[in-house]
Design an enzyme around this catalytic site. Structure first.
Site, PDB file in Angstrom:
ATOM      1  N   ILE A 177      50.031  34.252  25.683  1.00 38.04           N
ATOM      2  CA  ILE A 177      48.738  34.119  26.371  1.00 38.04           C
ATOM      3  C   ILE A 177      48.303  32.664  26.295  1.00 38.04           C
ATOM      4  O   ILE A 177      47.552  32.251  25.412  1.00 38.04           O
ATOM      5  CB  ILE A 177      47.699  35.092  25.782  1.00 38.04           C
ATOM      6  CG1 ILE A 177      48.206  36.521  25.965  1.00 38.04           C
ATOM      7  CG2 ILE A 177      46.345  34.913  26.475  1.00 38.04           C
ATOM      8  CD1 ILE A 177      47.261  37.614  25.575  1.00 38.04           C
ATOM      9  N   HIS A 178      48.833  31.887  27.237  1.00 42.21           N
ATOM     10  CA  HIS A 178      48.460  30.474  27.375  1.00 42.21           C
ATOM     11  C   HIS A 178      47.361  30.380  28.429  1.00 42.21           C
ATOM     12  O   HIS A 178      46.737  31.389  28.762  1.00 42.21           O
ATOM     13  CB  HIS A 178      49.696  29.618  27.706  1.00 42.21           C
ATOM     14  CG  HIS A 178      50.385  30.039  28.959  1.00 42.21           C
ATOM     15  ND1 HIS A 178      50.058  29.533  30.194  1.00 42.21           N
ATOM     16  CD2 HIS A 178      51.365  30.958  29.181  1.00 42.21           C
ATOM     17  CE1 HIS A 178      50.820  30.105  31.115  1.00 42.21           C
ATOM     18  NE2 HIS A 178      51.616  30.979  30.517  1.00 42.21           N
ATOM     19  N   MET A 179      47.116  29.228  29.000  1.00 41.79           N
ATOM     20  CA  MET A 179      45.959  28.997  29.871  1.00 41.79           C
ATOM     21  C   MET A 179      45.834  29.979  31.035  1.00 41.79           C
ATOM     22  O   MET A 179      44.782  30.585  31.214  1.00 41.79           O
ATOM     23  CB  MET A 179      45.967  27.560  30.395  1.00 41.79           C
ATOM     24  CG  MET A 179      44.766  27.250  31.260  1.00 41.79           C
ATOM     25  SD  MET A 179      43.200  27.450  30.401  1.00 41.79           S
ATOM     26  CE  MET A 179      42.803  25.779  30.083  1.00 41.79           C
TER      27      MET A 179
ATOM     28  N   ALA B 245      45.342  33.655  29.859  1.00 41.72           N
ATOM     29  CA  ALA B 245      44.069  33.706  29.120  1.00 41.72           C
ATOM     30  C   ALA B 245      42.898  33.687  30.098  1.00 41.72           C
ATOM     31  O   ALA B 245      41.910  34.406  29.913  1.00 41.72           O
ATOM     32  CB  ALA B 245      43.969  32.542  28.142  1.00 41.72           C
TER      33      ALA B 245
END
Length: 88
Positions: free
Chosen positions: A14-16, A19
């Protein structure tokens, strides 16, 4: 209160981008929502707080919803996470 565990399937966790998708989705729901990962409890309605949890691929997280629409909200969140939050 309802809760369920799910494993993150996104290859980069769950990166940018995921997210952002998860935060937008959570913000549109009326339940109080928490995600627990590695003993850390975060509010997924905040992108920065969600990213601070460092959730990687294969991490098992627990999604908790509390409120009038908790069951529907939990289902929506679990489906989105299982679907990769817009990523393959």
């Amino acid at each position: 209160m309802v809760k369920e565990k799910i494993t993150v399937v996104n290859k980069s966790g769950i990166h940018m981008r995921p997210a952002t998708e998860l935060s937008k989705l959570a913000a549109g729901l009326s339940s109080d929502i928490k995600i627990i990962s590695g003993g850390m409890e975060v509010n997924p309605k905040s992108i920065l707080i969600l990213m601070s949890a460092g959730i990687t691929k294969g991490t098992e997280i627990e999604v908790i919803c509390e409120g009038e629409t908790e069951e529907q909200d939990l289902k929506i969140l679990l489906e989105a996470i299982a679907g990769g939050l817009g990523e393959e």
